[in-house]
Design a protein around this motif. Structure first.
Motif, mmCIF file in Angstrom:
data_model
loop_
_atom_site.group_PDB
_atom_site.id
_atom_site.type_symbol
_atom_site.label_atom_id
_atom_site.label_comp_id
_atom_site.label_asym_id
_atom_site.label_seq_id
_atom_site.Cartn_x
_atom_site.Cartn_y
_atom_site.Cartn_z
ATOM 1 N N LYS A 90 0.844 -1.200 0.000
ATOM 2 C CA LYS A 90 0.000 0.000 0.000
ATOM 3 C C LYS A 90 0.881 1.253 0.000
ATOM 4 O O LYS A 90 1.878 1.316 0.729
ATOM 5 C CB LYS A 90 -0.893 0.026 1.247
ATOM 6 C CG LYS A 90 -1.768 -1.202 1.400
ATOM 7 C CD LYS A 90 -2.894 -1.230 0.392
ATOM 8 C CE LYS A 90 -3.854 -2.378 0.693
ATOM 9 N NZ LYS A 90 -4.394 -2.977 -0.511
ATOM 10 N N ALA A 91 0.474 2.219 -0.798
ATOM 11 C CA ALA A 91 1.220 3.475 -0.861
ATOM 12 C C ALA A 91 1.073 4.243 0.449
ATOM 13 O O ALA A 91 -0.038 4.419 0.953
ATOM 14 C CB ALA A 91 0.708 4.318 -2.027
ATOM 15 N N THR A 92 2.202 4.650 0.987
ATOM 16 C CA THR A 92 2.226 5.527 2.165
ATOM 17 C C THR A 92 3.321 6.557 1.925
ATOM 18 O O THR A 92 4.232 6.314 1.120
ATOM 19 C CB THR A 92 2.565 4.750 3.455
ATOM 20 O OG1 THR A 92 3.902 4.248 3.349
ATOM 21 C CG2 THR A 92 1.604 3.596 3.703
ATOM 22 N N PRO A 93 3.263 7.694 2.606
ATOM 23 C CA PRO A 93 4.300 8.714 2.402
ATOM 24 C C PRO A 93 5.706 8.150 2.612
ATOM 25 O O PRO A 93 6.665 8.607 1.983
ATOM 26 C CB PRO A 93 3.951 9.774 3.449
ATOM 27 C CG PRO A 93 2.463 9.648 3.606
ATOM 28 C CD PRO A 93 2.196 8.172 3.493
ATOM 29 N N ALA A 94 5.853 7.149 3.446
ATOM 30 C CA ALA A 94 7.184 6.582 3.723
ATOM 31 C C ALA A 94 7.797 5.936 2.487
ATOM 32 O O ALA A 94 9.015 5.740 2.424
ATOM 33 C CB ALA A 94 7.086 5.556 4.854
ATOM 34 N N LEU A 95 6.961 5.613 1.510
ATOM 35 C CA LEU A 95 7.475 4.936 0.319
ATOM 36 C C LEU A 95 7.798 5.903 -0.820
ATOM 37 O O LEU A 95 8.080 5.474 -1.943
ATOM 38 C CB LEU A 95 6.469 3.883 -0.174
ATOM 39 C CG LEU A 95 6.149 2.752 0.806
ATOM 40 C CD1 LEU A 95 5.269 1.698 0.130
ATOM 41 C CD2 LEU A 95 7.423 2.101 1.319
ATOM 42 N N ALA A 96 7.765 7.192 -0.570
ATOM 43 C CA ALA A 96 8.024 8.184 -1.622
ATOM 44 C C ALA A 96 9.329 7.873 -2.343
ATOM 45 O O ALA A 96 10.356 7.634 -1.716
ATOM 46 C CB ALA A 96 8.077 9.582 -1.020
ATOM 47 N N GLY A 97 9.234 7.847 -3.671
ATOM 48 C CA GLY A 97 10.426 7.626 -4.490
ATOM 49 C C GLY A 97 10.817 6.172 -4.650
ATOM 50 O O GLY A 97 11.831 5.866 -5.286
ATOM 51 N N LEU A 98 10.003 5.266 -4.124
ATOM 52 C CA LEU A 98 10.326 3.840 -4.231
ATOM 53 C C LEU A 98 10.333 3.409 -5.697
ATOM 54 O O LEU A 98 9.525 3.873 -6.497
ATOM 55 C CB LEU A 98 9.286 3.005 -3.475
ATOM 56 C CG LEU A 98 9.550 1.497 -3.426
ATOM 57 C CD1 LEU A 98 10.710 1.202 -2.478
ATOM 58 C CD2 LEU A 98 8.301 0.736 -2.980
ATOM 59 N N LYS A 99 11.261 2.509 -6.019
ATOM 60 C CA LYS A 99 11.319 1.961 -7.375
ATOM 61 C C LYS A 99 11.038 0.462 -7.315
ATOM 62 O O LYS A 99 11.607 -0.245 -6.475
ATOM 63 C CB LYS A 99 12.702 2.201 -7.980
ATOM 64 C CG LYS A 99 12.831 1.759 -9.422
ATOM 65 C CD LYS A 99 14.242 1.955 -9.951
ATOM 66 C CE LYS A 99 14.529 3.387 -10.296
ATOM 67 N NZ LYS A 99 15.797 3.524 -11.073
ATOM 68 N N VAL A 100 10.145 -0.002 -8.187
ATOM 69 C CA VAL A 100 9.870 -1.434 -8.281
ATOM 70 C C VAL A 100 10.016 -1.865 -9.735
ATOM 71 O O VAL A 100 9.588 -1.166 -10.647
ATOM 72 C CB VAL A 100 8.459 -1.808 -7.755
ATOM 73 C CG1 VAL A 100 8.330 -1.502 -6.273
ATOM 74 C CG2 VAL A 100 7.361 -1.128 -8.538
ATOM 75 N N ALA A 101 10.656 -2.999 -9.945
ATOM 76 C CA ALA A 101 10.852 -3.521 -11.283
ATOM 77 C C ALA A 101 9.922 -4.710 -11.508
ATOM 78 O O ALA A 101 9.698 -5.517 -10.596
ATOM 79 C CB ALA A 101 12.305 -3.953 -11.469
ATOM 80 N N ILE A 102 9.391 -4.786 -12.707
ATOM 81 C CA ILE A 102 8.429 -5.835 -13.039
ATOM 82 C C ILE A 102 9.161 -6.938 -13.800
ATOM 83 O O ILE A 102 9.892 -6.656 -14.758
ATOM 84 C CB ILE A 102 7.284 -5.241 -13.887
ATOM 85 C CG1 ILE A 102 6.593 -4.133 -13.083
ATOM 86 C CG2 ILE A 102 6.287 -6.325 -14.288
ATOM 87 C CD1 ILE A 102 5.756 -3.197 -13.906
ATOM 88 N N PRO A 103 9.002 -8.187 -13.377
ATOM 89 C CA PRO A 103 9.712 -9.272 -14.052
ATOM 90 C C PRO A 103 9.206 -9.506 -15.476
ATOM 91 O O PRO A 103 8.153 -8.989 -15.862
ATOM 92 C CB PRO A 103 9.450 -10.487 -13.159
ATOM 93 C CG PRO A 103 8.243 -10.152 -12.381
ATOM 94 C CD PRO A 103 8.173 -8.663 -12.262
ATOM 95 N N GLU A 104 9.943 -10.321 -16.224
ATOM 96 C CA GLU A 104 9.615 -10.529 -17.634
ATOM 97 C C GLU A 104 8.346 -11.333 -17.842
ATOM 98 O O GLU A 104 7.740 -11.247 -18.904
ATOM 99 C CB GLU A 104 10.785 -11.225 -18.334
ATOM 100 C CG GLU A 104 11.975 -10.306 -18.492
ATOM 101 C CD GLU A 104 12.989 -10.842 -19.489
ATOM 102 O OE1 GLU A 104 12.777 -11.929 -20.028
ATOM 103 O OE2 GLU A 104 13.979 -10.130 -19.681
ATOM 104 N N CYS A 105 7.975 -12.135 -16.855
ATOM 105 C CA CYS A 105 6.742 -12.901 -17.034
ATOM 106 C C CYS A 105 6.001 -12.995 -15.705
ATOM 107 O O CYS A 105 6.606 -12.915 -14.637
ATOM 108 C CB CYS A 105 7.028 -14.288 -17.595
ATOM 109 S SG CYS A 105 8.032 -15.324 -16.528
ATOM 110 N N GLN A 106 4.673 -13.177 -15.809
ATOM 111 C CA GLN A 106 3.816 -13.323 -14.637
ATOM 112 C C GLN A 106 3.054 -14.651 -14.670
ATOM 113 O O GLN A 106 2.586 -15.117 -13.638
ATOM 114 C CB GLN A 106 2.797 -12.182 -14.536
ATOM 115 C CG GLN A 106 3.394 -10.796 -14.383
ATOM 116 C CD GLN A 106 3.881 -10.500 -12.965
ATOM 117 O OE1 GLN A 106 3.774 -11.318 -12.064
ATOM 118 N NE2 GLN A 106 4.426 -9.313 -12.778
ATOM 119 N N THR A 107 2.904 -15.207 -15.874
ATOM 120 C CA THR A 107 2.123 -16.444 -15.990
ATOM 121 C C THR A 107 2.881 -17.468 -16.811
ATOM 122 O O THR A 107 3.822 -17.119 -17.523
ATOM 123 C CB THR A 107 0.768 -16.177 -16.666
ATOM 124 O OG1 THR A 107 0.997 -15.614 -17.957
ATOM 125 C CG2 THR A 107 -0.083 -15.250 -15.846
#
Ligand code: FES
Length: 107
Positions: A90-107
């Motif tokens: 969940k987004a909270t002010p503490a996570l400002a600027g966080l970077k997340v990378a999405i993997p090449e596959c999900q299924t």
């Protein structure tokens, strides 16, 4: 609002302002970020919203719950120490600027 950077499987980066309380999965889907499937719509039963959290900041997130940990064993892409399910972050002010990378596959 908190700005989160999503790195699509192609390497393309997208900065999104996410409303407090929204999950990162909801923000990704609402903004057309590539690579998040979210088959279950955030009910923590599908494991198709897998992301890699920036290792430098992964410790700032609340720890994953039991259901999330079980599902992380079923992700299709490589599971890494910072693997998380984006519907459970969940987004909270503490996570400002966080970077997340999405993997090449999900299924
Ligand atoms: S959207 Fe299904 S587990 Fe996250």
């Amino acid at each position: 609002m908190v700005q989160i950077t999503f790195v699509e499987p192609s390497g393309n980066q997208i900065d999104i302002d996410v409303s407090d309380g929204w999950s990162l999965m909801q923000a990704a889907i609402a903004n057309g970020v590539d690579g998040i499937v979210a088959e279950c719509g955030g009910s923590c039963v599908c494991a198709t919203c897998h992301v890699y959290v920036d290792p430098d900041r992964a410790g700032e997130l609340p720890q994953p719950g039991e259901e999330e940990l079980e599902l992380l064993e079923e992700v299709k892409a490589e599971r890494r120490p910072t693997s998380r399910l984006s519907c459970q972050i969940k987004a909270t002010p503490a996570l400002a600027g966080l970077k997340v990378a999405i993997p090449e596959c999900q299924t």
